[in-house]
Design an enzyme around this catalytic site. Structure first.
Site, mmCIF file in Angstrom:
data_model
loop_
_atom_site.group_PDB
_atom_site.id
_atom_site.type_symbol
_atom_site.label_atom_id
_atom_site.label_comp_id
_atom_site.label_asym_id
_atom_site.label_seq_id
_atom_site.Cartn_x
_atom_site.Cartn_y
_atom_site.Cartn_z
ATOM 1 N N ARG A 109 43.063 33.837 18.853
ATOM 2 C CA ARG A 109 44.316 33.622 19.552
ATOM 3 C C ARG A 109 45.335 33.021 18.584
ATOM 4 O O ARG A 109 45.035 32.063 17.869
ATOM 5 C CB ARG A 109 44.148 32.700 20.754
ATOM 6 C CG ARG A 109 43.596 33.421 21.982
ATOM 7 C CD ARG A 109 44.581 34.454 22.494
ATOM 8 N NE ARG A 109 44.120 35.189 23.648
ATOM 9 C CZ ARG A 109 43.485 36.352 23.603
ATOM 10 N NH1 ARG A 109 43.171 36.878 22.442
ATOM 11 N NH2 ARG A 109 43.157 36.982 24.714
ATOM 12 N N CYS A 120 42.825 37.739 49.354
ATOM 13 C CA CYS A 120 43.137 36.319 49.151
ATOM 14 C C CYS A 120 42.428 35.445 50.181
ATOM 15 O O CYS A 120 42.090 34.293 49.910
ATOM 16 C CB CYS A 120 44.651 36.085 49.209
ATOM 17 S SG CYS A 120 45.530 36.657 47.730
ATOM 18 N N HIS A 171 51.778 37.885 28.132
ATOM 19 C CA HIS A 171 51.247 37.492 29.446
ATOM 20 C C HIS A 171 50.335 36.271 29.394
ATOM 21 O O HIS A 171 49.810 35.874 30.427
ATOM 22 C CB HIS A 171 50.521 38.683 30.093
ATOM 23 C CG HIS A 171 49.309 39.136 29.351
ATOM 24 N ND1 HIS A 171 49.400 39.914 28.214
ATOM 25 C CD2 HIS A 171 47.995 38.915 29.553
ATOM 26 C CE1 HIS A 171 48.183 40.158 27.764
ATOM 27 N NE2 HIS A 171 47.308 39.564 28.559
ATOM 28 N N GLU A 172 50.166 35.675 28.224
ATOM 29 C CA GLU A 172 49.459 34.400 28.143
ATOM 30 C C GLU A 172 50.487 33.351 27.746
ATOM 31 O O GLU A 172 51.057 33.438 26.654
ATOM 32 C CB GLU A 172 48.353 34.443 27.066
ATOM 33 C CG GLU A 172 47.125 35.205 27.466
ATOM 34 C CD GLU A 172 45.984 35.043 26.459
ATOM 35 O OE1 GLU A 172 44.897 35.531 26.755
ATOM 36 O OE2 GLU A 172 46.172 34.438 25.397
ATOM 37 N N CYS A 216 48.733 36.164 46.708
ATOM 38 C CA CYS A 216 49.776 36.059 47.727
ATOM 39 C C CYS A 216 49.389 35.068 48.808
ATOM 40 O O CYS A 216 50.243 34.491 49.482
ATOM 41 C CB CYS A 216 50.061 37.435 48.338
ATOM 42 S SG CYS A 216 48.766 38.057 49.453
ATOM 43 N N CYS A 253 47.623 38.523 23.169
ATOM 44 C CA CYS A 253 46.336 39.044 23.623
ATOM 45 C C CYS A 253 46.234 40.504 23.199
ATOM 46 O O CYS A 253 47.252 41.185 23.029
ATOM 47 C CB CYS A 253 46.265 38.915 25.148
ATOM 48 S SG CYS A 253 44.901 39.791 25.936
ATOM 49 N N HIS A 254 45.024 40.995 23.046
ATOM 50 C CA HIS A 254 44.832 42.382 22.622
ATOM 51 C C HIS A 254 45.459 43.368 23.602
ATOM 52 O O HIS A 254 45.883 44.463 23.213
ATOM 53 C CB HIS A 254 43.339 42.692 22.450
ATOM 54 C CG HIS A 254 43.088 43.995 21.760
ATOM 55 N ND1 HIS A 254 42.867 45.162 22.455
ATOM 56 C CD2 HIS A 254 43.082 44.338 20.445
ATOM 57 C CE1 HIS A 254 42.708 46.161 21.598
ATOM 58 N NE2 HIS A 254 42.837 45.689 20.378
ATOM 59 N N THR A 255 45.561 42.986 24.873
ATOM 60 C CA THR A 255 46.181 43.868 25.862
ATOM 61 C C THR A 255 47.651 44.130 25.521
ATOM 62 O O THR A 255 48.152 45.241 25.704
ATOM 63 C CB THR A 255 46.065 43.254 27.271
ATOM 64 O OG1 THR A 255 44.683 42.995 27.531
ATOM 65 C CG2 THR A 255 46.601 44.185 28.343
ATOM 66 N N CYS A 260 46.687 38.260 52.073
ATOM 67 C CA CYS A 260 45.972 39.537 52.235
ATOM 68 C C CYS A 260 44.463 39.305 52.430
ATOM 69 O O CYS A 260 43.967 38.198 52.213
ATOM 70 C CB CYS A 260 46.230 40.432 51.028
ATOM 71 S SG CYS A 260 45.389 39.889 49.506
ATOM 72 N N CYS A 275 44.058 40.424 44.751
ATOM 73 C CA CYS A 275 45.179 40.380 45.693
ATOM 74 C C CYS A 275 45.776 41.769 45.901
ATOM 75 O O CYS A 275 46.091 42.479 44.950
ATOM 76 C CB CYS A 275 46.244 39.418 45.172
ATOM 77 S SG CYS A 275 47.732 39.333 46.192
ATOM 78 N N ARG A 282 47.930 42.327 42.434
ATOM 79 C CA ARG A 282 46.975 42.653 41.377
ATOM 80 C C ARG A 282 47.686 43.407 40.254
ATOM 81 O O ARG A 282 48.733 44.021 40.459
ATOM 82 C CB ARG A 282 45.779 43.440 41.914
ATOM 83 C CG ARG A 282 46.046 44.855 42.290
ATOM 84 C CD ARG A 282 44.744 45.567 42.667
ATOM 85 N NE ARG A 282 44.174 45.044 43.909
ATOM 86 C CZ ARG A 282 43.055 45.526 44.455
ATOM 87 N NH1 ARG A 282 42.385 46.506 43.866
ATOM 88 N NH2 ARG A 282 42.596 45.036 45.585
ATOM 89 N N CYS A 293 44.807 34.438 30.456
ATOM 90 C CA CYS A 293 44.168 35.760 30.450
ATOM 91 C C CYS A 293 42.752 35.711 29.883
ATOM 92 O O CYS A 293 41.783 35.512 30.585
ATOM 93 C CB CYS A 293 45.022 36.769 29.685
ATOM 94 S SG CYS A 293 44.286 38.416 29.606
#
Length: 381
Positions: A374, A107, A71-72, A101, A49-51, A104, A115, A119, A179
């Site tokens: 992707r 959530c 993260h994907e 979670c 991902c670009h992130t 909270c 969250c 988060r 993501c």
């Protein structure tokens, strides 16, 4: 499946970023067992991902290296830590950079997915349970990234950031839901909520913008206007339902004025996916008075200021923000996977390349050249 390795350190391959902007290096890492409230996953497919690229380049934030990005992804639960009840070894799962979670106020709210505990935190390179890394090389800790670090054959993730999904779903396709696709798709279907036959403008036709367009297509929008500074993106965007294209550079008038003239007063909905402050203003000002809704997805520079005339609000235009398409990871992601399984959501058209794990740096090259939406990275070779 877990009986041989549960509770033990696993040695496996990971793509380690030792320095900002330098090619990742495939290393043998040691992955510690999951602690209380954690899960160890065997990653089968991950995607770039670009992130990941943004934080790997480390141009706009505090560098944290060595680090394992990613993260994907899609994988299988190898083992679970104490107190984890919603997952068991052998479950098919998607790790997510944000969590749920379940306890909270966020959530417990039907309106929020932010969250308090889980988060996203891009600065954290350790697990929240004990502020330690689960990765190491010859005793040297290797930092985590957004709690997922999927550029490793095994990773440890907080259980609240892991969604259990249908085991029949192909992980090499649904991994991209972790993501970008959910971020754009959800911004349209969950937040903008266009009605069948309505008009939608999408600002920025990268992966997230194309996912937002897909959301408009699935929602039955009759006119989807893509706005981007690269006219070459229009042809591909047609596959995602985009019917019209505007390059702001081709017009002397502000793009919001161009859109208003095209649509008899403005579009019903607009989704901004570029992060450009000018595009954010245009997205809001291009929606129709009385009922128009603009949704912000793209992240602007922290010093940018949004400026518009108050009359634009008084004339009953609405501006909303969203995070991860307002999806709660554990609750909602399994349902998005089912949409794909039923043919209601198309994922194949987002996937432009596939590379083996040993060639992960090619994925970065494709992304930096603007050639990929992707790129799937296959862990087992």
């Amino acid at each position: 499946m877990s009986s041989n390795t549960a509770g033990q350190i696993i040695k496996c391959r990971a793509a380690v970023a030792w320095e900002a902007g330098k090619p990742l290096v495939i290393e043998e890492v040691e992955v510690a067992p999951p602690q209380a409230g954690e899960v160890r996953l065997k990653i089968l497919f991950t995607s770039l991902c670009h992130t990941d690229v943004y934080f790997w380049e480390a141009k706009g934030q505090t560098p944290l290296f060595p680090r394992i990005f990613g993260h994907e992804a899609g994988g299988i639960v190898e083992s679970v830590g104490e107190g984890v009840t919603h997952l068991k070894p052998g479950d098919h799962a998607l790790p997510v950079f944000t969590g749920e979670c379940g306890e909270c106020p966020h959530c417990n709210s039907e309106e929020s997915n932010l969250c308090d505990l889980l988060r996203i935190n891009t600065d954290r390179g350790v697990m929240i349970n004990d502020n330690k890394c689960r990765f190491s090389i010859k005793g040297q800790p290797i930092h985590h990234f957004v709690g997922t670090s999927t550029f490793s054959e095994y990773t440890v993730v907080h259980a609240g950031c892991v969604a259990k999904i249908n085991p029949d779903a192909p992980l090499d396709k649904v991994c991209i839901l972790s993501c970008g696709v959910c971020t754009g798709f959800g911004a349209t279907v969950n937040v903008a909520k266009p009605k069948p036959g309505s008009s939608v403008a999408i600002f920025g036709l990268g992966a997230v913008g194309l996912a937002a367009a897909e959301g408009a297509r699935v929602s039955g929008a009759s006119r989807i206007i893509g706005v981007d500074l690269f006219s070459s993106r229009f042809e591909l965007a047609k596959k995602f339902g985009v019917t019209d294209f505007i390059n702001p550079k081709d017009h002397e008038k502000p793009v919001q004025q161009v859109i208003a003239e095209m649509t008899n007063g403005g579009v019903d909905r607009a989704v901004e996916c570029s992060g450009s402050i000018q595009a954010i203003i245009s997205a809001f000002e291009c929606v129709h008075d009385g009922w128009g809704v603009a949704v912000l997805v793209g992240i602007p520079n922290k010093d940018d200021a949004f400026k518009t005339l108050p009359i634009n609000f008084l004339n009953e235009r609405t501006l909303k923000g969203t995070f991860y398409g307002n999806f709660k990871p554990r609750t909602d992601l399994p349902n998005v996977v089912e949409k794909y399984m039923k043919g209601e959501l198309e994922l194949e058209k987002f996937i432009t390349h596939t590379v083996p794990f040993s060639e992960i740096n090619k994925a970065f090259d494709y992304m930096l050249k603007g050639e990929s939406i992707r790129c799937i990275i296959k862990m087992e070779e």
